[in-house]
Design a protein around this motif. Structure first.
Motif, PDB file in Angstrom:
ATOM      1  N   ALA A 213       0.137   0.987  -5.707  1.00 17.14           N
ATOM      2  CA  ALA A 213      -0.100  -0.341  -4.834  1.00 17.14           C
ATOM      3  C   ALA A 213      -0.574  -1.580  -5.636  1.00 17.14           C
ATOM      4  N   PHE A 214      -0.258  -2.746  -5.096  1.00 17.66           N
ATOM      5  CA  PHE A 214      -0.749  -3.842  -5.727  1.00 17.66           C
ATOM      6  C   PHE A 214      -0.905  -5.090  -4.797  1.00 17.66           C
ATOM      7  N   THR A 215      -1.429  -6.178  -5.117  1.00 16.52           N
ATOM      8  CA  THR A 215      -1.588  -7.377  -4.119  1.00 16.52           C
ATOM      9  C   THR A 215      -1.388  -8.641  -4.907  1.00 16.52           C
TER      10      THR A 215
ATOM     11  N   GLU B   8       0.313 -18.187  -8.355  1.00 12.68           N
ATOM     12  CA  GLU B   8      -0.036 -16.945  -8.184  1.00 12.68           C
ATOM     13  C   GLU B   8      -0.418 -15.813  -9.087  1.00 12.68           C
ATOM     14  N   VAL B   9      -1.354 -14.794  -8.708  1.00 13.75           N
ATOM     15  CA  VAL B   9      -1.897 -13.657  -9.674  1.00 13.75           C
ATOM     16  C   VAL B   9      -1.586 -12.571  -8.774  1.00 13.75           C
ATOM     17  N   ALA B  10      -1.634 -11.303  -9.651  1.00  9.29           N
ATOM     18  CA  ALA B  10      -1.538  -9.905  -9.196  1.00  9.29           C
ATOM     19  C   ALA B  10      -2.576  -9.169  -9.172  1.00  9.29           C
ATOM     20  N   TYR B  11      -3.002  -8.297  -8.477  1.00 12.34           N
ATOM     21  CA  TYR B  11      -4.060  -7.315  -8.676  1.00 12.34           C
ATOM     22  C   TYR B  11      -3.570  -5.913  -8.611  1.00 12.34           C
TER      23      TYR B  11
ATOM     24  N   ALA C 231       0.937  -1.124  -0.054  1.00 12.77           N
ATOM     25  CA  ALA C 231      -0.017   0.120  -0.102  1.00 12.77           C
ATOM     26  C   ALA C 231       0.835   1.321  -0.121  1.00 12.77           C
ATOM     27  N   VAL C 232       0.569   2.327  -0.810  1.00  6.52           N
ATOM     28  CA  VAL C 232       1.090   3.388  -1.073  1.00  6.52           C
ATOM     29  C   VAL C 232       0.430   4.698  -0.551  1.00  6.52           C
ATOM     30  N   GLN C 233      -1.108   4.813  -0.656  1.00  5.64           N
ATOM     31  CA  GLN C 233      -1.627   5.951  -0.440  1.00  5.64           C
ATOM     32  C   GLN C 233      -2.403   5.691   0.624  1.00  5.64           C
TER      33      GLN C 233
END
Length: 288
Positions: free
Chosen positions: A227-229, A238-241, A122-124
């Motif tokens: 940001a990403f998950t 594995e997947v990214a969002y 998380a960045v914001q």
């Protein structure tokens, strides 16, 4: 008709389908059973392998009693099947709650709910799965274009329902990497900010969670794109969002996902340790 007629408040979807009422009713039943058994919230928490805060939240109807908790609590409270009888209805209610997320969020919410591992950068703002209801409300009330009140209530309820992930057992692997600026930004004012910091501290102290803070004094940074998950679904890669300016992407391409995984690993290596991160949050709260 005498007197001023009060305008009816629109029902939230969770109220219309009975989900919210089921959660609140179960919370009241759990409280009565606990009191009849002569147990404190702390004692019930210890017997059912969860936190005292969770017991309190469930009894107040602000957290969702998970099916596996109902099974454990039924035995501890000698409820004679009263709680286990609600398991099937609870599973259906949770499934309905998941389908109320916005269309663009559906795939992610589904994968997150059953993930074997989830890693959040998380960045914001604080990740949704860590947010308190008051913090989430502040974000939704101030976003543009503006949302109507019914939509805000629905979004808050559904965001908080995602926190059921913390109560799953066996527990998924959960890690959080938060830029320090996220926790320094007092969304909602001092009281809401402190409540949010305490929530992050409570989650971060769990043995099933790894939480790290990336400080502002680093003179280099491997990823400044947002940001990403990362999620690992059962039986799948594995997947990214990512979600930027309302444009959501669920990334499944192995080569692209690998890049996000590598970035996350480098970022974690530059962050404070879990113990150092928790101490830093305690200092923000004035508890150190």
């Amino acid at each position: 008709m005498s007197g001023k007629q009060q305008e009816a408040r629109p029902e939230k979807p969770s109220e219309a389908d009975g989900t919210a009422h089921l959660f609140k009713a179960l919370g009241k039943i759990i409280k009565v059973l606990r009191q009849n058994a002569g147990l404190s919230q702390a004692q019930l928490a210890a017997e059912t392998h969860c936190s005292e805060d969770l017991i309190s939240a469930m009894e107040r109807g602000v957290r969702v009693p998970q099916p596996d908790f109902l099974v454990r609590a039924d035995g501890v409270l000698e409820a004679g099947g009263v709680l286990t009888a609600a398991v099937e209805d609870m599973e259906r209610a949770l499934a309905r709650a998941r389908t109320r997320h916005p269309d663009w969020f559906q795939n992610f919410a589904k994968e997150e709910a059953r993930a074997l591992a989830a890693h959040y950068y998380a960045v914001q703002a604080v990740p949704g799965i860590l947010q308190t209801p008051a913090y989430a409300r502040t974000l939704f009330e101030h976003r543009r274009p503006m949302l109507d009140e019914a939509t805000i209530e629905t979004r808050i309820a559904d965001r908080i329902s995602r926190q059921a992930l913390f109560e799953r057992w066996p527990a998924p692997t959960l890690t959080f990497l938060l830029e320090a600026a996220v926790l320094l930004r007092p969304f909602g004012g001092p009281e809401i900010h402190r409540e949010q910091l305490r929530r992050i501290l409570e989650v971060g102290q769990r043995r099933t969670v790894e939480l790290q803070i990336l400080m502002l004094d680093k003179d280099d940074h491997p990823y400044l794109d947002g940001a990403f998950t990362l999620l690992t679904p059962p039986g799948r890669r594995e997947v990214a969002y990512t979600e930027i300016y309302g444009h959501a992407r669920l990334i499944t391409d192995p080569d692209e996902v690998r890049l996000y995984s590598e970035r996350y690993g480098i970022l974690r290596s530059q962050a404070l340790t879990k113990r150092e991160s928790l101490t830093w949050i305690e200092k923000l709260l004035g508890e150190r």
